[in-house]
Scaffold this motif. Sequence first.
Motif, PDB file in Angstrom:
ATOM      1  N   UNK A 119       0.821  -1.207   0.000  1.00 57.49           N
ATOM      2  CA  UNK A 119       0.000   0.000   0.000  1.00 57.49           C
ATOM      3  C   UNK A 119       0.861   1.265   0.000  1.00 57.49           C
ATOM      4  N   UNK A 120       1.976   1.228   0.712  1.00 59.18           N
ATOM      5  CA  UNK A 120       2.866   2.390   0.761  1.00 59.18           C
ATOM      6  C   UNK A 120       3.435   2.704  -0.623  1.00 59.18           C
ATOM      7  N   UNK A 121       3.811   1.682  -1.383  1.00 63.47           N
ATOM      8  CA  UNK A 121       4.295   1.892  -2.759  1.00 63.47           C
ATOM      9  C   UNK A 121       3.200   2.521  -3.613  1.00 63.47           C
ATOM     10  N   UNK A 122       2.029   1.911  -3.541  1.00 64.91           N
ATOM     11  CA  UNK A 122       0.861   2.372  -4.303  1.00 64.91           C
ATOM     12  C   UNK A 122       0.545   3.837  -3.989  1.00 64.91           C
ATOM     13  N   UNK A 123       0.596   4.193  -2.703  1.00 64.60           N
ATOM     14  CA  UNK A 123       0.242   5.555  -2.288  1.00 64.60           C
ATOM     15  C   UNK A 123       1.177   6.570  -2.922  1.00 64.60           C
ATOM     16  N   UNK A 124       2.475   6.296  -2.886  1.00 61.39           N
ATOM     17  CA  UNK A 124       3.455   7.251  -3.424  1.00 61.39           C
ATOM     18  C   UNK A 124       3.297   7.386  -4.937  1.00 61.39           C
ATOM     19  N   UNK A 125       3.058   6.260  -5.610  1.00 62.44           N
ATOM     20  CA  UNK A 125       2.883   6.310  -7.072  1.00 62.44           C
ATOM     21  C   UNK A 125       1.679   7.165  -7.433  1.00 62.44           C
ATOM     22  N   UNK A 126       0.583   6.978  -6.717  1.00 66.34           N
ATOM     23  CA  UNK A 126      -0.637   7.725  -6.997  1.00 66.34           C
ATOM     24  C   UNK A 126      -0.465   9.217  -6.695  1.00 66.34           C
ATOM     25  N   UNK A 127       0.209   9.511  -5.598  1.00 71.84           N
ATOM     26  CA  UNK A 127       0.451  10.907  -5.228  1.00 71.84           C
ATOM     27  C   UNK A 127       1.311  11.604  -6.276  1.00 71.84           C
ATOM     28  N   UNK A 128       2.372  10.936  -6.716  1.00 72.75           N
ATOM     29  CA  UNK A 128       3.265  11.554  -7.689  1.00 72.75           C
ATOM     30  C   UNK A 128       2.559  11.809  -9.011  1.00 72.75           C
ATOM     31  N   UNK A 129       1.813  10.817  -9.497  1.00 68.85           N
ATOM     32  CA  UNK A 129       1.193  10.977 -10.812  1.00 68.85           C
ATOM     33  C   UNK A 129       0.018  11.955 -10.774  1.00 68.85           C
ATOM     34  N   UNK A 130      -0.914  11.761  -9.839  1.00 71.64           N
ATOM     35  CA  UNK A 130      -2.144  12.559  -9.871  1.00 71.64           C
ATOM     36  C   UNK A 130      -1.983  13.932  -9.223  1.00 71.64           C
ATOM     37  N   UNK A 131      -1.133  14.012  -8.199  1.00 67.44           N
ATOM     38  CA  UNK A 131      -1.060  15.263  -7.460  1.00 67.44           C
ATOM     39  C   UNK A 131       0.104  16.154  -7.810  1.00 67.44           C
ATOM     40  N   UNK A 132       1.104  15.653  -8.540  1.00 67.31           N
ATOM     41  CA  UNK A 132       2.285  16.473  -8.837  1.00 67.31           C
ATOM     42  C   UNK A 132       2.599  16.505 -10.328  1.00 67.31           C
ATOM     43  N   UNK A 464       2.285  -2.630   4.236  1.00 66.92           N
ATOM     44  CA  UNK A 464       0.977  -3.195   4.535  1.00 66.92           C
ATOM     45  C   UNK A 464       0.264  -3.652   3.273  1.00 66.92           C
ATOM     46  N   UNK A 465      -0.672  -4.579   3.471  1.00 63.66           N
ATOM     47  CA  UNK A 465      -1.551  -5.052   2.394  1.00 63.66           C
ATOM     48  C   UNK A 465      -2.961  -5.182   2.981  1.00 63.66           C
ATOM     49  N   UNK A 466      -3.971  -5.185   2.093  1.00 63.56           N
ATOM     50  CA  UNK A 466      -5.358  -5.349   2.528  1.00 63.56           C
ATOM     51  C   UNK A 466      -5.985  -6.514   1.780  1.00 63.56           C
ATOM     52  N   UNK A 467      -6.612  -7.423   2.507  1.00 65.03           N
ATOM     53  CA  UNK A 467      -7.182  -8.607   1.868  1.00 65.03           C
ATOM     54  C   UNK A 467      -8.647  -8.399   1.489  1.00 65.03           C
ATOM     55  N   UNK A 468      -9.305  -9.480   1.061  1.00 65.45           N
ATOM     56  CA  UNK A 468     -10.659  -9.382   0.518  1.00 65.45           C
ATOM     57  C   UNK A 468     -11.698  -8.950   1.543  1.00 65.45           C
ATOM     58  N   UNK A 469     -11.440  -9.130   2.835  1.00 68.60           N
ATOM     59  CA  UNK A 469     -12.429  -8.772   3.855  1.00 68.60           C
ATOM     60  C   UNK A 469     -12.105  -7.433   4.517  1.00 68.60           C
ATOM     61  N   UNK A 470     -11.358  -6.585   3.808  1.00 72.25           N
ATOM     62  CA  UNK A 470     -10.977  -5.258   4.314  1.00 72.25           C
ATOM     63  C   UNK A 470     -10.014  -5.338   5.487  1.00 72.25           C
ATOM     64  N   UNK A 471      -9.239  -6.393   5.578  1.00 72.81           N
ATOM     65  CA  UNK A 471      -8.325  -6.549   6.713  1.00 72.81           C
ATOM     66  C   UNK A 471      -6.915  -6.131   6.300  1.00 72.81           C
ATOM     67  N   UNK A 472      -6.379  -5.152   7.022  1.00 74.22           N
ATOM     68  CA  UNK A 472      -5.035  -4.644   6.749  1.00 74.22           C
ATOM     69  C   UNK A 472      -4.041  -5.430   7.594  1.00 74.22           C
ATOM     70  N   UNK A 473      -3.012  -5.952   6.947  1.00 76.82           N
ATOM     71  CA  UNK A 473      -1.972  -6.729   7.634  1.00 76.82           C
ATOM     72  C   UNK A 473      -0.612  -6.213   7.219  1.00 76.82           C
ATOM     73  N   UNK A 474       0.372  -6.564   7.980  1.00 81.84           N
ATOM     74  CA  UNK A 474       1.757  -6.163   7.682  1.00 81.84           C
ATOM     75  C   UNK A 474       2.486  -7.229   6.879  1.00 81.84           C
ATOM     76  N   UNK A 475       3.220  -6.773   5.876  1.00 75.18           N
ATOM     77  CA  UNK A 475       4.289  -7.602   5.312  1.00 75.18           C
ATOM     78  C   UNK A 475       5.582  -7.083   5.929  1.00 75.18           C
ATOM     79  N   UNK A 476       6.308  -7.988   6.585  1.00 71.68           N
ATOM     80  CA  UNK A 476       7.528  -7.595   7.292  1.00 71.68           C
ATOM     81  C   UNK A 476       8.752  -8.214   6.642  1.00 71.68           C
ATOM     82  N   UNK A 477       9.866  -7.509   6.676  1.00 75.16           N
ATOM     83  CA  UNK A 477      11.102  -8.074   6.129  1.00 75.16           C
ATOM     84  C   UNK A 477      11.739  -9.045   7.121  1.00 75.16           C
TER      85      UNK A 477
END
Length: 924
Positions: A119-132, A464-477
């Motif tokens: 989600x963090x990757x997705x957020x930055x990509x969307x912000x850069x393209x649509x907002x800047x 973080x990622x979100x699954x089919x039931x709207x549940x946000x979970x962590x992907x950790x290194x």
Amino acid sequence: MNRLPVSDISSAASPAVSTTCPYCGVGCGVKATVTDVAARTVSIAGDENHPANFGRLCVKGSSLGETVHMEGRLLHPEIHGARASWDEALDHVGNGFARVIREHGPDAVAFYVSGQLLTEDYYVANKLMKGFIGSANIDTNSRLCMSSSVAGHKRAFGSDTVPNSYEDFELADLVVLVGSNTAWCHPILFQRLKAAKEKRPGMRIVVIDPRRTATCDIADLFLPVKAGEDVRLFNGLLSNLSARGAIDSDFINSHTNGFDEALATARASETDISTLAHDTGVDALDLERFFSWFATTPRTLTLYSQGVNQSSAGSDKVNAILNCHLATGRIGKPGSGPFSLTGQPNAMGGREVGGLANMLAAHMDIENSVHRARVQDFWQSPVIAGRGGLKAVDMFEAVHSGKIKAIWIMATNPVVSMPDADRVREALQKCELVVVSDCIADTDTTRLAHVKLPALGWGEKDGTVTNSERRISRQRPFLPVPGEARPDWWALAEVGKRMGFAKSFSWDVAADVFREHAALSAYENDAEHGLRDFDIGSCADISAEDYESFAPFQWPRRRGESNGAVRLFAEGGFFTPDGRARFLALTPRAPVNAPDAQFPFVLNTGRIRDQWHTMTRTGLTSKLLAHIGEPFCAMNPDDAVANSILPGEVVELESRWGRARARVQITTDQSPGTVFMPMHWTGVLTSSSRVGAVVNPAVDPVSGQPENKHTPVRVRRFEASWHGFVLSTERLPLPVADYAVAVRGEKFWRFELAGTNAPAERAELANELLKSMQAPLVEAAATASSTETLEYVDAARGVYRRAVIAEGRLQSVCFIGPDAVLPERAWLSGLIGKELVPLERRALLSGKPSDPAADVGRIICACFVVGEKTIRRAIESEKLDSVAAIGKCLKAGTNCGSCQPELKQILASCALSAETPAAQKAIA
């Protein structure tokens, strides 16, 4: 350049790290334990505390530890194939995009992103393209997966909200699965359903699908609906519910609009039950039974997936299902509601941040001027995209036409996965600047990149990622970052800085991005400004420690709340301007491209049990190729006879857009007039089996989702003059052949081959084939103290066999014959790398195993690598009479359970074979 802080991961064995599976949208919790950091050895277990799976994993998830090695990794930035520094690569990308924008405007650039991003990757990509940058030309491969569901939700609910939760699987009395092979595509949810049904046998399960799949194993009723007839079917259900008096008038009157119009339209298209049954391809009695069950079962859960979404009428199909649930008030209640099963691990996370071209971040609408102003104000951005951007199919068409001159592709492989994929390849070949971020160096798409950026892989990512039931979970290194790989959000931020937006792209760690994402979700999200569904304001000020210890939760979870919402809409409260859900009046319409005399079959594509998307991860482990290692085309027996196609032959599928070849699989599970071919095989692993090249580019006019389930094709026997295979200890280059497939095995590689033009002498053909593959074999043989070659030639029959033995161990074999009937590969592959005894040497050239038990046959259970012939022998010798008995004897089916439907089929086949002699004797 600002260097990314990299965690100090000790070289010693570490405690288990709780993370999330990177495959389907179930979002299973995983515990990863690194036992050897240097060797990247990891043990994998299900996380018993994660509410999505409670410790269970499918075979793909269980095999994750076998996919984290360094083979094939992209470790350094490259520009035009030459290694570059990050500074050089980022400057090249930033300057290239800035130049195109300066000369042609912001709509001349595009991002194509992926549900594999966090989600963090997705957020930055969307912000850069649509907002800047100021363009909405950012779309995602979720467009191919979930966009019809998004459109259906927004039309009905006013928001992209999945109203129910996984716990409803145990609470439902009727579960309707529509266009979803849950057993193979969401195995853990299937096992959850199966367990619930075993506990409560009164639970009923209905499967609605054009083909009989493994999911039907637990079905009480199977409705083989004709491809494209879902709207007609559910319109019929809506009308029938009204006729039976099974609608919830109170809910309709209090919480919805448009019911009368929707019902009138459904009635207008309705016919009597027998005609409806004929039009939909469903038996009239079965249709009547389904209508009756739905009408009389308050706790009804409808699960739908790609068979609904991937259609030129996908949005209408979704709304036809939603209409029936709204009409009965069965939404957001325990065991009752419509539920879309997401395809990718973070397709929903991408939707949350506006990853689709027609959305804004935090579930706001790009066409809404108030929403645009709100997002721009929060971002303090110089510009905001004023209208929706190009959706995936149109985006690549714009690349092809030259309207888009620079594109950045992240964590996806569109040259394989997009419809009309050859045209996508042509588009990228013509594009001025193609940037690809990936963790794998060699894919069909990276082969066309001007700039390659090394991304992190699973086990290295943090977010973080979100699954089919709207549940946000962590992907950790839990693994050290290899080479110069970096997070996608960081690379995007660095390009944003180079384009002049440093202040707005200066995060230090992923948690910083997540906090901003959470804060935006809560920004002006209140009664005064209008409530929005997506709100995780409780995380806006999350500390670094709490982000690290983050426990999975369902959204919305607003500021001050400690628990997320399990269900929504049971008492109304929809996110439309008047708070009411909207019924849609839907008229059934045929698919855009219909079969005809030239292209008489309907091609359906999809996933198989043990593979994921384009196999860049699952293809790294032999276990997941043991069950099905070769691309196939499933075909009905009557169609095969009519087209003179025999089992195991290679067939060619051709549409108006392209062609592909695959091994035919003849089965009554496939409806007459239809064929199925998996989506996974690529140009890296095959010469001619990219089914995306065949798929038509028609899209749903509302969602833009492609028609992956309905392409008119012709299917013909591939008129090969020879067939063959090669087994080798070494990975060899893919040979030059009309049909060539590379299959990874346990300590060997297998190459399935067929061709038309060939020398008359088979030995000469073998030499030509092996010439392009020979270098690794020659290199290996050069270090051997002794090498010998065994050959067998039957010129009259056109049969040739060759075995190369180095230092007494079998290095490679090559078998060539005039037809597809060749020796079983399973027992032969067991000899590769082995020191041979005399009997095994003779067996090599005879094509028959010296020990019949060595021929295990086709692998059925991938978890424990148990073959069909082994199972059949055990059934006969041990008198096994159930799946449980097979599991006790051979362990097959006792881990993820995905092979249990096939085990049942084998049991039934063996029982039939046992009865046949007696039956024949009785007849005589």
